[in-house]
Design an enzyme around this catalytic site. Sequence first.
Site, PDB file in Angstrom:
ATOM      1  CG  HIS A 280       4.329  -1.410   1.963  1.00  0.00           C
ATOM      2  ND1 HIS A 280       2.841  -2.007   2.000  1.00  0.00           N
ATOM      3  CD2 HIS A 280       4.850  -2.559   3.286  1.00  0.00           C
ATOM      4  CE1 HIS A 280       3.078  -2.706   2.673  1.00  0.00           C
ATOM      5  NE2 HIS A 280       4.053  -2.810   3.310  1.00  0.00           N
TER       6      HIS A 280
ATOM      7  CG  HIS B 167      -0.452  -0.506   2.131  1.00  0.00           C
ATOM      8  ND1 HIS B 167       0.609   0.652   3.018  1.00  0.00           N
ATOM      9  CD2 HIS B 167      -0.395  -1.259   3.739  1.00  0.00           C
ATOM     10  CE1 HIS B 167       1.087   0.170   3.984  1.00  0.00           C
ATOM     11  NE2 HIS B 167       0.296  -1.102   4.275  1.00  0.00           N
TER      12      HIS B 167
END
Length: 279
Positions: free
Chosen positions: A38, A35
């Site tokens: 990250h 997501h």
Amino acid sequence: MTQVIRTVAELRPLVRGWRAAGEIVGVVPTMGALHDGHLSLARRGKVECHRVITTIFVNPKQFTNPEDLKKYPRTEEADVALLNSVGVDAVFIPSPEEVYPDGYMTTVSVGGVSEPLEGRMRPGHFDGVATVVTKLFGMTEAHRGFFGQKDWQQLQVVLRLVRDLNLPVTVVGCETIREPDGLAMSSRNVRLTDQGRAVAHVLYTAITAAADDIRAGQSDRMAIREAAEKVRAAGFERVEYIELRDAETLMPSNDVRRPRRMLAAAWLDGVRLIDNIPV
Ligand code: PAF
């Protein structure tokens, strides 16, 4: 194009080539289901390093609940596309046998900071994290490792590990990325029902209010009790802990001269959410 690499034998020559050319290599260890949180680590890596490797490995050794391991989202194709979109150079996706081949016997265990909070709730979890992170540093030979502050205790465990073992890697802790309502981004959020998702941010807003109250002079205990009540009233099934701790050692602290952190874990829709903020 992001290169997809599955074995250490393929990874080594690539990284050694970069290093021989004087390039700084960064690693962003993940368990996939990527997501924006990250991706922000990968973007930070791109700013600070010539080359960035993301690792995707759902590490069985850090799961204390086999059901949680089974249910952990696996979205490899979408993950690789996302990494490509932010210019990550390589994604290392080893199999469990590549990481823990037959006869594997070594565990890395960090004392002290691993023991309270998550360590108490999930015995063995940080041994699994410390072991795999040590291996990922060894496998990728990165100069810099990027970790989210969302997993604050994990970040402190990794910092301690690197210091204690003289690992030649610099650990960079990056700000938690939040949804517009304040919910910390997490791969587990997709498992919330619509109703749960609508109230999940209360974990963050409740600890934020408690931190404000403590700074304004309210007692730690009272502020934490009120935060826990708010979380339960919002519909969370269980508050595992809301604690004010020394930011580095994770031990209880009322020493206002040292950085402190409020950390929380609570269950909503059968999903365990964690969060933390500075106080
Ligand atoms: O934070 C995570 O996703 C994991 O704990 C890590 C650092 C990738 C180790 O498996």
